[in-house]
Motif scaffolding. Sequence first.
Motif, PDB file in Angstrom:
ATOM      1  N   GLY A   1      54.895  -1.459  35.627  1.00 53.46           N
ATOM      2  CA  GLY A   1      55.070  -0.516  36.874  1.00 53.46           C
ATOM      3  C   GLY A   1      55.091  -1.316  38.166  1.00 53.46           C
ATOM      4  N   LYS A   2      55.141  -0.584  39.401  1.00 49.70           N
ATOM      5  CA  LYS A   2      55.204  -0.965  40.767  1.00 49.70           C
ATOM      6  C   LYS A   2      54.012  -0.917  41.397  1.00 49.70           C
ATOM      7  CE  LYS A   2      58.595  -0.277  44.649  1.00 49.70           C
ATOM      8  NZ  LYS A   2      57.537   0.831  44.848  1.00 49.70           N
ATOM      9  N   TYR A   3      53.706  -1.821  42.121  1.00 46.19           N
ATOM     10  CA  TYR A   3      52.368  -1.969  42.892  1.00 46.19           C
ATOM     11  C   TYR A   3      52.615  -0.610  44.032  1.00 46.19           C
ATOM     12  CZ  TYR A   3      47.871  -3.067  45.026  1.00 46.19           C
ATOM     13  OH  TYR A   3      46.709  -3.133  45.678  1.00 46.19           O
ATOM     14  N   ALA A   4      51.456   0.142  43.761  1.00 45.88           N
ATOM     15  CA  ALA A   4      51.458   1.100  44.844  1.00 45.88           C
ATOM     16  C   ALA A   4      51.428   0.598  46.218  1.00 45.88           C
ATOM     17  CB  ALA A   4      50.190   2.114  44.729  1.00 45.88           C
ATOM     18  N   PRO A   5      52.362   1.124  47.257  1.00 45.83           N
ATOM     19  CA  PRO A   5      52.223   0.459  48.582  1.00 45.83           C
ATOM     20  C   PRO A   5      50.874   0.275  48.917  1.00 45.83           C
ATOM     21  CG  PRO A   5      53.996   2.201  48.430  1.00 45.83           C
ATOM     22  CD  PRO A   5      53.160   2.212  47.294  1.00 45.83           C
ATOM     23  N   VAL A   6      50.432  -0.662  49.555  1.00 50.50           N
ATOM     24  CA  VAL A   6      49.308  -1.003  49.770  1.00 50.50           C
ATOM     25  C   VAL A   6      48.497  -0.016  50.814  1.00 50.50           C
ATOM     26  CG1 VAL A   6      49.475  -2.755  51.688  1.00 50.50           C
ATOM     27  CG2 VAL A   6      47.527  -3.013  50.386  1.00 50.50           C
ATOM     28  N   GLU A   7      49.452   0.624  51.865  1.00 43.96           N
ATOM     29  CA  GLU A   7      49.192   1.345  52.608  1.00 43.96           C
ATOM     30  C   GLU A   7      48.474   2.721  51.873  1.00 43.96           C
ATOM     31  OE1 GLU A   7      52.678   0.273  52.786  1.00 43.96           O
ATOM     32  OE2 GLU A   7      51.613  -1.507  53.915  1.00 43.96           O
ATOM     33  N   ALA A   8      49.195   3.245  50.722  1.00 42.67           N
ATOM     34  CA  ALA A   8      48.897   4.206  50.055  1.00 42.67           C
ATOM     35  C   ALA A   8      47.503   4.133  49.638  1.00 42.67           C
ATOM     36  CB  ALA A   8      49.938   4.657  49.197  1.00 42.67           C
ATOM     37  N   VAL A   9      47.143   2.838  49.200  1.00 43.95           N
ATOM     38  CA  VAL A   9      45.941   2.492  48.486  1.00 43.95           C
ATOM     39  C   VAL A   9      44.966   2.683  49.560  1.00 43.95           C
ATOM     40  CG1 VAL A   9      44.795   0.392  47.356  1.00 43.95           C
ATOM     41  CG2 VAL A   9      47.058   1.225  46.440  1.00 43.95           C
ATOM     42  N   ARG A  10      45.142   1.979  50.777  1.00 39.10           N
ATOM     43  CA  ARG A  10      44.138   1.836  51.905  1.00 39.10           C
ATOM     44  C   ARG A  10      43.767   3.285  52.291  1.00 39.10           C
ATOM     45  NH1 ARG A  10      43.783  -3.102  54.183  1.00 39.10           N
ATOM     46  NH2 ARG A  10      43.133  -2.140  56.316  1.00 39.10           N
ATOM     47  N   GLY A  11      44.692   4.268  52.260  1.00 41.04           N
ATOM     48  CA  GLY A  11      44.373   5.874  52.496  1.00 41.04           C
ATOM     49  C   GLY A  11      43.547   6.373  51.632  1.00 41.04           C
ATOM     50  N   ASP A  12      43.452   5.633  50.420  1.00 34.84           N
ATOM     51  CA  ASP A  12      42.284   6.169  49.524  1.00 34.84           C
ATOM     52  C   ASP A  12      40.942   5.792  49.838  1.00 34.84           C
ATOM     53  OD1 ASP A  12      44.450   7.446  47.770  1.00 34.84           O
ATOM     54  OD2 ASP A  12      44.731   5.802  46.706  1.00 34.84           O
TER      55      ASP A  12
END
Length: 406
Positions: free
Chosen positions: A1-12
């Motif tokens: 798989g592809k790493y979820a963009p780190v910005e999206a992870v940070r939003g969590d």
Amino acid sequence: GKYAPVEAVRGDFPILKKKINGKPLVWLDNAATTQKPFAVIDALNRYYTGYNSNVHRGAHTLARLSTEAYEAARERVRGFIGASSQEEIIFVRGTTEAINLVASSWGSINIRQGDEILLTAMEHHSNIVPWQMLMRARQAVIKVIPINARGEVMLEEYRKLLTPRTRLVSMTHVSNVLGTINPVDIMTEMAHEHGAHVMIDGAQSVPHMRVDVGRINADFYAFSGHKAYGPTGIGVLYGKRALLDKMPPWQSGGGMIKDVGFDKTTYSGLPYKFEAGTGNIADAVGLGSALEYLEKIGMDNIERHEKELTEAAMHSFSRIPGVRVIGTSPNKTSVISFTIKGVSPENAAKYLNQEGIAVRAGHHCAQPALAAYGLKSCIRASLGVYNSMEDIELLVKSVGKISRGM
Ligand code: PMP
């Protein structure tokens, strides 16, 4: 798989929106504890607003719901670390409690006078002191597997330390101060060839890489929920069923019994035999949600991402005069410990805090590991799933300023 963009992870992770001293929070103290995603915060909220109850199957609706959620969390843990049965997953308070459980229970029937326990030179205090107490009680012997200058276990020395008296090898999978990933599968096989059992401290591995206890084949494996994006106060001891079956209960009371009389008590089966008293139900459920969250991102992706950041930080630090990195194995992840010439680690951490950067200064509960480098204290930056290359760049820039006298 592809790493979820780190910005999206940070939003969590809502806490990452905080400002510290007017600067955005840069959380680089993940080896101490990790921040929590909405998935975990919401699971705790749902538990307490929707179905809080003690677990006792069949009593009433909420008891059924909380029991199901508690056992679903156990199943999530089982799958996450590749254990073969839920009976091998014991909920405890954390890594420390798991090691104490094994030292007390397994130790009480397996360690006798003159028996030997091997630890590595890079252990966290929680994987030293419980064995020391057992050693004192039983007049057993602790031997230390040395590490080389890069912070790697010296396998040839380890081989020499294994004797017919070796009962146990207890070692960390990933060092919380050097970041070294130990070759635990090879070391476990070597121990087993000598008839010794193996306990692995997974506090710094489970949150950062795919762990398969079946493949490693260790006898015991422990980790803490709070370092894996879950709540505090919950952790896991995995043990092979054949061993757990033979071990006496550790703590005793309600929940761990089948029948109690004043003359005789029979104990529950696994895993409940080792879960006396009301467990940390809500936080176990929260841990389940944390692991589900990590599975969605993918542990291989997380490992690759953190490795990339670790290597970038190591490379940049190697070019700053006066910065000395402790732990330079190519086989490392997520932890970068260092000193800055002429600046105390405590003062460096204070300056970094002014920039919004949270790092830890001190001995990191691994005094013998630091002593191997002639140190009492160092600065530690430790990474997590939400750290970005920008975080590393800011850290490097700030450390550069400190090294130049600000
Ligand atoms: N072992 C290692 C390698 C650790 O990093 C830590 C936490 N710093 C522990 C054990 C202890 O974990 P806990 O305090 O959650 O029991």
